[in-house]
Design an enzyme around this catalytic site. Sequence first.
Site, PDB file in Angstrom:
ATOM      1  N   GLY A 136     -14.474   3.169  -3.591  1.00 44.16           N
ATOM      2  CA  GLY A 136     -14.814   1.787  -2.399  1.00 44.16           C
ATOM      3  C   GLY A 136     -14.540   0.330  -2.996  1.00 44.16           C
ATOM      4  O   GLY A 136     -13.543   0.168  -2.723  1.00 44.16           O
ATOM      5  N   GLU A 137     -14.898  -0.637  -2.199  1.00 41.06           N
ATOM      6  CA  GLU A 137     -14.378  -2.203  -2.592  1.00 41.06           C
ATOM      7  C   GLU A 137     -13.391  -2.043  -1.697  1.00 41.06           C
ATOM      8  O   GLU A 137     -13.240  -3.654  -1.279  1.00 41.06           O
ATOM      9  CB  GLU A 137     -13.824  -2.579  -3.679  1.00 41.06           C
ATOM     10  CG  GLU A 137     -14.858  -2.094  -4.858  1.00 41.06           C
ATOM     11  CD  GLU A 137     -13.489  -3.071  -6.442  1.00 41.06           C
ATOM     12  OE1 GLU A 137     -12.310  -2.312  -5.760  1.00 41.06           O
ATOM     13  OE2 GLU A 137     -14.930  -2.448  -7.553  1.00 41.06           O
TER      14      GLU A 137
END
Length: 337
Positions: A305-306
């Site tokens: 993610g991120e």
Amino acid sequence: MNLLEALQSRIDQKTKPPGSLGKLEEIAIQAGLIQKTLYPTVEKPAILLFAGDHGIAATGLVNPFPQAVTAQMVLNFVQEGAAINVLCRQNHILLQVADAGVNTDFDPALPILHRKIAKGTRNYLHEKAMDHFQVQKAFETGAELVHQLQDEGCNTMGFGEMGIGNSSAAALIMHQLCSIPLEDCIGMGTGHNSEGYRQKVATLKQVAQFHQLGGSEIPAIELLCRVGGFEIAMITGAFLEGFKRNRMLVVDGFIATAALLCAHQINPAILSHCFFAHTSGEKGHAVMLRFLKADPILDFQMRLGEGTGAALAIPLIKSAVAVMSEMASFESAGIPK
């Protein structure tokens, strides 16, 4: 000759065998169609990272790590110690971190976008996660931040997220919008063992039954009210606004694609502006992509993610448009085709 034909002709006239740059050529043509030009560009690329907490995460039923990790990771982003910081720094991509609804009080002086709607959603095991006003506010906030990036000259933007428990919300959204059996939507998430995974599946089955998911159509805004997260709702609003403003949209992994599923239900035309960065290693993401008929750029088995997948894909998009704009043609190079 229409624009698509003109773009195809232009890329075919470059000093190379037709089609020999493969997906780079497809990306360049898509960029030209979005920007309505034979000379597409990537200008001031940026990633907006939205962070939010989920009420169910406080129970520990769907996540092995405590909810407090969300706030700790936001501080890590501020200190530029996370993977997304490294990748954005290396590839000259602006990173902006927004507090969509983290369950803590951040110092107002921190260099983040302070857009907290509430300190986490409510526990959707027993009630709706959000009300309609909160979802609408999240949409408006996502749109506002896209507008600000556009004013700063950004035409290419990706969206990342951070929120302990948000893979569960994404799985529930996928289950409803893709009509996929819930078990096929739920992955291990972050750090689960087999016992924890079984508990996660059992808990999310209760959630799906409580909110009557998996049956008749539910509007995206109502679905977000029932099982969404503030960060997912803000990304949904950002996608919709980015399309409206003719931006190039870089879709990250499982959670960001769940937000896109919501945006797609609201406006199916949005896919024309989307570049799918990668296939996440999280169970269900490849199925999501097939549902959207998406062709991802990378497959590195990442599931962080991120916005990390988007940060890796943006330089490739930049390379593709550079080929379209800068590479010599047979005619300009004086080479008989």
